[in-house]
Design an enzyme around this catalytic site. Structure first.
Site, PDB file in Angstrom:
ATOM      1  CE  LYS A 104      62.698  59.689  33.232  1.00  0.00           C
ATOM      2  NZ  LYS A 104      61.384  59.586  33.892  1.00  0.00           N
ATOM      3  CB  SER A 350      57.878  52.187  40.819  1.00  0.00           C
ATOM      4  OG  SER A 350      57.608  51.952  39.465  1.00  0.00           O
TER       5      SER A 350
END
Ligand code: NAD
Length: 421
Positions: A104, A350
């Site tokens: 992240k 994704s």
């Protein structure tokens, strides 16, 4: 999110581990992130001055593959939050059996205070600072709060400039014209919809009979609403950041969306006549069979969980239920289909985008949707089965299921027992 969030997230690891016969090496490997890089991004503003923005990227664990996770632009972003979100991504990718670890990133910034040219310079500066940290086989970012397709386009372009070759697989969530995947736009709502429909007999819900309330009316919410509506579920409430509408006779999500896009509000949206306008908080507490929080974090807490009526809750948002709220819902016998399963359709498509970029071969929409379905349904079933076999709630079961996969990958390198032998 507050300081200490990472500490409480990691507790999930230990509670999931109680239900598995894990080697101690596994927890030792997973209790801290593999690496976290902090940077300062000096950006030339339109008035000629320079402003520095704090930025982070965390690669939590890459045992199962390159790390994967979004980049968030928000004033409250901090390292603790980035590490926590990377931890969640590690488990989300494992639940869906994607060959990825979790990562992240984030920048502490209020995007509303930037011009478009400043936003572009900030996005490119992020890639400049993290260009050796990210990479198509190392760490693959994606959009998150306040980043979108055009930000991904600038970032992919900047990375390609530094690498001196087109590298679309470095980032996902790109516009279709730049190597994005068909079917990414509705993947999150669609993935949750596949899980819900697949488990509907177990959950005691059915089209033509069950009523659904959805908090939020953005991307994830709208697509879940329209797919369920098309199949005969009645959507009786939706909301946005300003207000909520509720009609026990049902709403048509297409008409409501058309109205919202035209008028930028839900107030006055077309209904079946018995509509009431209410606050977001009130909407959560309305009588319904399925409640779908699809807006933001911390919406069902220790303060309101005992007033939630819905027996089934599908978490399309990330972290919409606090641990205190979760405990109350579990005690009341509610079934919560947790975020790391319910909204994993987004990261799954994704992944498809990354695969297509690497292959240089692009799939038609029906192939994307078929492949998504073939992941979401069996993984949803497996989490359900683990929950029943072990007598645990679905959230813990999702962590157990994911940890089992991550542990197999860690243990396949040999454990203490192997080296002792
Ligand atoms: P979005 O920006 O399209 O929609 C968010 C919606 O929430 C909007 O309708 C907004 O009006 C509403 N909202 C904002 N503040 C609110 C508040 N205080 N109360 C009620 N509603 C409020 O975002 P999205 O992409 O649909 O994401 C929604 C949630 O789903 C987020 O938690 C996100 O992290 C999660 N999620 C999204 C994806 C994805 O692919 N879009 C993937 C995984 C998880």
């Amino acid at each position: 999110m507050s300081e200490g969030l990472f500490h409480s997230a990691v507790k999930r690891l230990y509670s999931a581990a109680e239900h598995l016969d894990l080697h101690e090496d596994v927890l030792e490997r997973l209790k801290y992130p593999k690496e976290t890089l902090a940077a300062s991004l000096p950006v030339r503003m339109d008035d000629g001055s320079v402003r520095s923005f704090k930025a982070w990227r965390c690669r939590y664990d890459d045992t199962r593959g390159p790390t994967k996770g979004g980049i968030r632009f928000h004033p409250a972003v901090c390292m603790d939050e980035v590490m926590t979100l990377a931890f969640w991504m590690t488990f989300k990718c494992a639940v869906a059996n994607l060959p990825y670890g979790g990562g992240k990133g984030g920048v502490s910034v209020d995007v509303h205070q930037l011009s478009r040219t400043e936003l572009e310079r900030l996005s490119r500066a992020y890639v400049g600072a993290f260009s050796r940290f990210i990479g198509p086989d190392r760490d693959v970012p994606a959009p998150d709060m306040y980043t979108n397709g055009i930000v991904m386009a600038w970032m992919a372009d900047e990375y390609s400039r530094i690498a001196d070759e087109p590298t679309p697989a470095v980032i996902t969530g790109k516009p279709i014209a730049l190597g994005g995947s068909l079917g990414r736009d509705d993947a999150t709502g669609r993935g949750g919809y596949y899980v819900l429909r697949h488990l509907e007999d177990d959950l005691g819900i059915a089209p033509g009979k069950s009523k659904v309330v959805i908090q939020g009316f953005g991307n994830a919410a709208f697509h879940a609403a329209r797919l369920l509506h098309d199949d005969g579920y009645q959507i009786i409430g939706v909301s946005d950041s300003k207000s909520a509408i509720y009609d026990p006779d049902g709403l048509n999500p297409y008409d409501v969306m058309e109205y919202k896009q035209k008028n930028r509000t839900l107030d006055g949206a077309p209904t079946n006549g018995k509509a009431k306008t209410m606050s977001n908080a009130e909407l959560l507490e309305q009588e319904c069979d399925v409640l779908i929080p699809a807006a933001m974090e911390n919406q069902i807490t220790g303060d309101n969980a005992d007033r939630i009526v819905a027996p089934v809750i599908l978490e399309l948002a990330n972290g919409p239920i606090t641990p205190e709220g979760d405990a109350i819902l579990n005690k009341a016998g509610k079934t919560v289909i947790p975020d790391i399963l319910a909204n994993a359709g987004g990261v799954t498509v994704s992944y498809f985008e990354w695969v297509q970029n690497k292959a240089g071969y692009y799939w038609p929409l029906d192939e994307v949707q078929d492949k998504l379905q073939k992941i979401m349904r069996p993984e949803g079933r497996r989490v359900w089965d683990v929950s029943k076999e072990k007598g645990i709630d679905m959230r813990t079961a999702a962590y157990v299921h994911a940890l089992d996969r991550i542990a197999s990958a860690v243990e396949a390198h040999g454990t203490k027992a192997y080296f002792d032998g």
